[in-house]
Scaffold this motif. Sequence first.
Motif, PDB file in Angstrom:
ATOM      1  N   GLN A   1       0.831  -1.207   0.000  1.00  0.00           N
ATOM      2  CA  GLN A   1       0.000   0.000   0.000  1.00  0.00           C
ATOM      3  C   GLN A   1       0.865   1.256   0.000  1.00  0.00           C
ATOM      4  O   GLN A   1       0.570   2.230  -0.695  1.00  0.00           O
TER       5      GLN A   1
ATOM      6  N   LEU B   1      -0.857   4.675  -0.646  1.00  0.00           N
ATOM      7  CA  LEU B   1      -2.179   4.474  -0.050  1.00  0.00           C
ATOM      8  C   LEU B   1      -2.094   4.489   1.473  1.00  0.00           C
ATOM      9  O   LEU B   1      -1.077   4.109   2.060  1.00  0.00           O
ATOM     10  N   ASP B   2      -3.172   4.888   2.096  1.00  0.00           N
ATOM     11  CA  ASP B   2      -3.279   4.929   3.562  1.00  0.00           C
ATOM     12  C   ASP B   2      -3.530   3.507   4.065  1.00  0.00           C
ATOM     13  O   ASP B   2      -4.572   2.907   3.776  1.00  0.00           O
TER      14      ASP B   2
ATOM     15  N   GLN C   1      -6.831   2.319   5.755  1.00  0.00           N
ATOM     16  CA  GLN C   1      -8.048   2.145   4.958  1.00  0.00           C
ATOM     17  C   GLN C   1      -8.142   0.705   4.433  1.00  0.00           C
ATOM     18  O   GLN C   1      -7.166  -0.042   4.431  1.00  0.00           O
TER      19      GLN C   1
ATOM     20  N   TYR D   1      -9.215  -1.715   1.079  1.00  0.00           N
ATOM     21  CA  TYR D   1      -9.281  -1.567  -0.373  1.00  0.00           C
ATOM     22  C   TYR D   1      -9.759  -2.846  -1.056  1.00  0.00           C
ATOM     23  O   TYR D   1      -9.387  -3.955  -0.662  1.00  0.00           O
TER      24      TYR D   1
ATOM     25  N   THR E   1     -12.598   1.488  -0.104  1.00  0.00           N
ATOM     26  CA  THR E   1     -12.231   2.210  -1.326  1.00  0.00           C
ATOM     27  C   THR E   1     -11.963   1.184  -2.429  1.00  0.00           C
ATOM     28  O   THR E   1     -11.355   0.134  -2.176  1.00  0.00           O
TER      29      THR E   1
ATOM     30  N   LEU F   1     -10.169   0.187  -5.982  1.00  0.00           N
ATOM     31  CA  LEU F   1      -9.022   0.521  -6.824  1.00  0.00           C
ATOM     32  C   LEU F   1      -9.165  -0.158  -8.184  1.00  0.00           C
ATOM     33  O   LEU F   1      -9.402  -1.363  -8.255  1.00  0.00           O
TER      34      LEU F   1
ATOM     35  N   ARG G   1     -10.766   4.825  -6.944  1.00  0.00           N
ATOM     36  CA  ARG G   1      -9.502   5.422  -7.381  1.00  0.00           C
ATOM     37  C   ARG G   1      -9.010   4.695  -8.627  1.00  0.00           C
ATOM     38  O   ARG G   1      -8.798   3.483  -8.603  1.00  0.00           O
TER      39      ARG G   1
ATOM     40  N   SER H   1      -4.379  -4.494  -2.133  1.00  0.00           N
ATOM     41  CA  SER H   1      -5.803  -4.605  -1.789  1.00  0.00           C
ATOM     42  C   SER H   1      -6.075  -5.716  -0.787  1.00  0.00           C
ATOM     43  O   SER H   1      -5.399  -6.743  -0.773  1.00  0.00           O
TER      44      SER H   1
END
Length: 390
Positions: A183, A188-189, A192, A194, A228, A230, A258, A277
């Motif tokens: 990530q 990416l955070d 979070q 994904y 989120t 991707l 995103r 992810s």
Amino acid sequence: MQNRKLKIGIVVGEVSGDTLGAKFIRSFREQGIDAEFEGIGGPQMLAEGFKSYYPMDILSVMGIVEVLKDIKKLFAVRDGLVETWTKDPVDVFIGIDAPDFNLRLSKTLKQKQLPIKTVQYVSPSVWAWRQGRVHGIKASIDLVLCLFPFEKAFFKKWDVPAAFVGHPLASQLPLNNDLAEAQAELGLDSTQKYIALLPGSRRGEIERLGPLVLDAAKILHQKYPDYTFLIPAINEMRKQQIENLLAQYPDSLKAHIRLMENTSSESKIGRQVMNASNIIALASGTATLEAMLLHRPMVTFYKLHWLTFQIAKLLVKIPYFSLPNIIAGKKVIQELIQSEATPENLAAEIEKLMDIEAAQIQVMQHLTMHKQLLSGNSEDPVKAVLDLVQ
């Protein structure tokens, strides 16, 4: 033979073949072998000095019915390569994947009685469907380079020369694969969650499967607004195509999607997105092997033209479509094929993988298969090709 520069023809039709081709070209250079490469390649091969006569996308056609629309163009490309290599033959032609095109090209080269050895790198799935093709392979291919040991065993039964060279990704990708590191690589955070959505890398796949994954995302977003989504885009054309699809969806969903652009010549954004992810939903194909070797929980799906699917059903000899299930010999990941590939079903299968225990069971199965692929006694593909042309 090695006292002069080898001339090697290669044809690839998609990103996974481009990746294999680039690694193959690098292996020649690393072993100090003087060779030049030409044919049809993608950006990764071009970065290695490959000379491409046609853009790789020209071969990116899937399905029996779908190919018929582009048949004249494909014949023209084949005839163009044959004409080039009739005037100035390569020592060996290596078709990487794209079997429908490459096997026909090899057959034509043999019919012309050109002094060109023929190799198919990545076995056609004759062990799965249309097994009668093995006779054509035996007549037109001098050597099959197999990624999996069970493929070499299949060809041995039919007296077709084959070498098990292993899948380069099995040794390239680590057994210990940290999610937070992946990530961070994409900025990416890591706090979070994904979900990777991969409808495919071809224009037709995104056209057919893009709405499926976006509709599934819409369903999931209503229940799980903290996730989120991707979506990788391998080039500017695919990015524009996905953006056009996204324009039809509400802003509330788009705010949680995103679109990840490819920024390297290696076209590895799909792998990076899968690696970063928590859950992967992807079109059935070679990318399912990548997802397995990344040890991420996944569900796969695919939809073909209805007539293509009806024909395929009559010809398929095995119960599974995806490589993880084929390698395992059992259902390890869920496959949603044709009428089962609905937004509701896809959303439901992704939701199941949000359960930590269910996800972990699948991840452990992926790790076991990864170790199995590393344990086989594989051969060096460069050596196998050199032995053929000497």
